[in-house]
Write a protein that holds these residues in place. Sequence first.
Motif, PDB file in Angstrom:
ATOM      1  N   GLU A   1     -39.344 -21.774 -12.470  1.00 39.08           N
ATOM      2  CA  GLU A   1     -39.906 -22.662 -11.458  1.00 39.08           C
ATOM      3  C   GLU A   1     -40.577 -23.841 -12.158  1.00 39.08           C
ATOM      4  O   GLU A   1     -40.688 -23.878 -13.382  1.00 39.08           O
ATOM      5  CB  GLU A   1     -40.926 -21.907 -10.590  1.00 39.08           C
ATOM      6  CG  GLU A   1     -40.353 -20.745  -9.813  1.00 39.08           C
ATOM      7  CD  GLU A   1     -39.380 -21.167  -8.735  1.00 39.08           C
ATOM      8  OE1 GLU A   1     -39.320 -22.366  -8.393  1.00 39.08           O
ATOM      9  OE2 GLU A   1     -38.647 -20.295  -8.224  1.00 39.08           O
TER      10      GLU A   1
ATOM     11  N   CYS B   1     -34.326 -13.305 -12.329  1.00 41.74           N
ATOM     12  CA  CYS B   1     -35.503 -14.120 -12.623  1.00 41.74           C
ATOM     13  C   CYS B   1     -35.068 -15.567 -12.820  1.00 41.74           C
ATOM     14  O   CYS B   1     -34.133 -15.836 -13.579  1.00 41.74           O
ATOM     15  CB  CYS B   1     -36.205 -13.619 -13.877  1.00 41.74           C
ATOM     16  SG  CYS B   1     -36.663 -11.863 -13.799  1.00 41.74           S
TER      17      CYS B   1
ATOM     18  N   GLY C   1     -40.233 -18.464  -3.676  1.00 39.16           N
ATOM     19  CA  GLY C   1     -40.182 -19.016  -5.001  1.00 39.16           C
ATOM     20  C   GLY C   1     -40.826 -20.360  -5.141  1.00 39.16           C
ATOM     21  O   GLY C   1     -40.557 -21.072  -6.097  1.00 39.16           O
TER      22      GLY C   1
ATOM     23  N   THR D   1     -39.855 -16.927 -10.780  1.00 41.14           N
ATOM     24  CA  THR D   1     -39.766 -16.105  -9.571  1.00 41.14           C
ATOM     25  C   THR D   1     -38.814 -14.948  -9.827  1.00 41.14           C
ATOM     26  O   THR D   1     -37.713 -15.139 -10.343  1.00 41.14           O
ATOM     27  CB  THR D   1     -39.275 -16.939  -8.373  1.00 41.14           C
ATOM     28  OG1 THR D   1     -40.221 -17.961  -8.097  1.00 41.14           O
ATOM     29  CG2 THR D   1     -39.132 -16.064  -7.133  1.00 41.14           C
TER      30      THR D   1
ATOM     31  N   TYR E   1     -36.561 -12.271  -8.019  1.00 38.21           N
ATOM     32  CA  TYR E   1     -35.899 -11.880  -6.772  1.00 38.21           C
ATOM     33  C   TYR E   1     -35.408 -10.443  -6.942  1.00 38.21           C
ATOM     34  O   TYR E   1     -34.633 -10.151  -7.856  1.00 38.21           O
ATOM     35  CB  TYR E   1     -34.729 -12.813  -6.464  1.00 38.21           C
ATOM     36  CG  TYR E   1     -35.151 -14.233  -6.148  1.00 38.21           C
ATOM     37  CD1 TYR E   1     -35.448 -14.609  -4.843  1.00 38.21           C
ATOM     38  CD2 TYR E   1     -35.263 -15.180  -7.162  1.00 38.21           C
ATOM     39  CE1 TYR E   1     -35.846 -15.905  -4.552  1.00 38.21           C
ATOM     40  CE2 TYR E   1     -35.655 -16.471  -6.874  1.00 38.21           C
ATOM     41  CZ  TYR E   1     -35.944 -16.833  -5.567  1.00 38.21           C
ATOM     42  OH  TYR E   1     -36.347 -18.119  -5.285  1.00 38.21           O
TER      43      TYR E   1
ATOM     44  N   SER F   1     -39.038 -11.625  -3.004  1.00 35.04           N
ATOM     45  CA  SER F   1     -39.338 -12.349  -4.233  1.00 35.04           C
ATOM     46  C   SER F   1     -40.840 -12.463  -4.439  1.00 35.04           C
ATOM     47  O   SER F   1     -41.627 -12.320  -3.504  1.00 35.04           O
ATOM     48  CB  SER F   1     -38.715 -13.741  -4.198  1.00 35.04           C
ATOM     49  OG  SER F   1     -39.295 -14.519  -3.164  1.00 35.04           O
ATOM     50  N   ARG F   2     -41.217 -12.731  -5.694  1.00 36.98           N
ATOM     51  CA  ARG F   2     -42.612 -12.930  -6.043  1.00 36.98           C
ATOM     52  C   ARG F   2     -42.669 -13.925  -7.203  1.00 36.98           C
ATOM     53  O   ARG F   2     -41.872 -13.829  -8.138  1.00 36.98           O
ATOM     54  CB  ARG F   2     -43.251 -11.601  -6.437  1.00 36.98           C
ATOM     55  CG  ARG F   2     -44.745 -11.613  -6.647  1.00 36.98           C
ATOM     56  CD  ARG F   2     -45.514 -11.830  -5.350  1.00 36.98           C
ATOM     57  NE  ARG F   2     -45.186 -10.876  -4.320  1.00 36.98           N
ATOM     58  CZ  ARG F   2     -45.781  -9.699  -4.149  1.00 36.98           C
ATOM     59  NH1 ARG F   2     -46.731  -9.321  -4.988  1.00 36.98           N
ATOM     60  NH2 ARG F   2     -45.441  -8.907  -3.155  1.00 36.98           N
ATOM     61  N   LEU F   3     -43.601 -14.832  -7.120  1.00 41.32           N
ATOM     62  CA  LEU F   3     -43.795 -15.843  -8.160  1.00 41.32           C
ATOM     63  C   LEU F   3     -44.800 -15.316  -9.177  1.00 41.32           C
ATOM     64  O   LEU F   3     -45.888 -14.871  -8.802  1.00 41.32           O
ATOM     65  CB  LEU F   3     -44.289 -17.148  -7.538  1.00 41.32           C
ATOM     66  CG  LEU F   3     -44.518 -18.316  -8.499  1.00 41.32           C
ATOM     67  CD1 LEU F   3     -43.213 -18.748  -9.149  1.00 41.32           C
ATOM     68  CD2 LEU F   3     -45.157 -19.490  -7.755  1.00 41.32           C
TER      69      LEU F   3
ATOM     70  N   SER G   1     -49.864 -13.310 -10.172  1.00 40.17           N
ATOM     71  CA  SER G   1     -48.664 -13.333  -9.328  1.00 40.17           C
ATOM     72  C   SER G   1     -49.037 -13.945  -7.998  1.00 40.17           C
ATOM     73  O   SER G   1     -50.185 -13.870  -7.566  1.00 40.17           O
ATOM     74  CB  SER G   1     -48.106 -11.916  -9.121  1.00 40.17           C
ATOM     75  OG  SER G   1     -48.989 -11.169  -8.339  1.00 40.17           O
TER      76      SER G   1
END
Length: 196
Positions: free
Chosen positions: A105, A102, A193, A113, A115, A47-49, A188
């Motif tokens: 948050e 997605c 998350g 976030t 995934y 994952s990436r925020l 990013s």
Amino acid sequence: MRWLRRTCVACAVALVAGCSGFGGDGAGARKNSVYQNERFQADETFSRLFDANVEDTCEAARRALLSQGYVINLAQPASITGSKRFQPEGEVHVEISFNIVCVPEAGGGKLATAYVSALQDRYTVKRSTNSTSLGVSAIGSISVPLSSTSESLVKVASETIPAGQFYDRFFALMQRLLKDQSGGTPESFGGGGGNP
């Protein structure tokens, strides 16, 4: 009597050895179980925020897949699936399938976030031949053999691509596309998350 006693002792020794060998094999199987490699550590994340809302984040993911030749199988505001096929060898075919979700948050809907997980399926060509004979009665009992060969793809392996540079490159492309979409400089954040 002595022969019977020796036979019983030999059978008992073989039974004990077999039980201990079975226990050893079981322990070895448990040691090599796939789930043992599931460490659930934060540094191995899928994952990436992103500094964008859910819709924009998933749209960037969709565009990232399209730009690399992936076929979009499902496109929704909060989820994307896509796939692409490869043929690295003559009779070996590989398909990579992406699944992206997605989620919003904290931050008033301005953070999301993504995934991402990718599945790699490996196929090989399987051939089967069907033979039949055709009798020609007008000129006697001559038989003409007829054969047909059919080919099909058979799945021989399936694996989720592990976290690493493969996903880092995908997230970097998403980030660049988000920047192009907004005309600004969205950021990013690495890791899971959580909030930056």
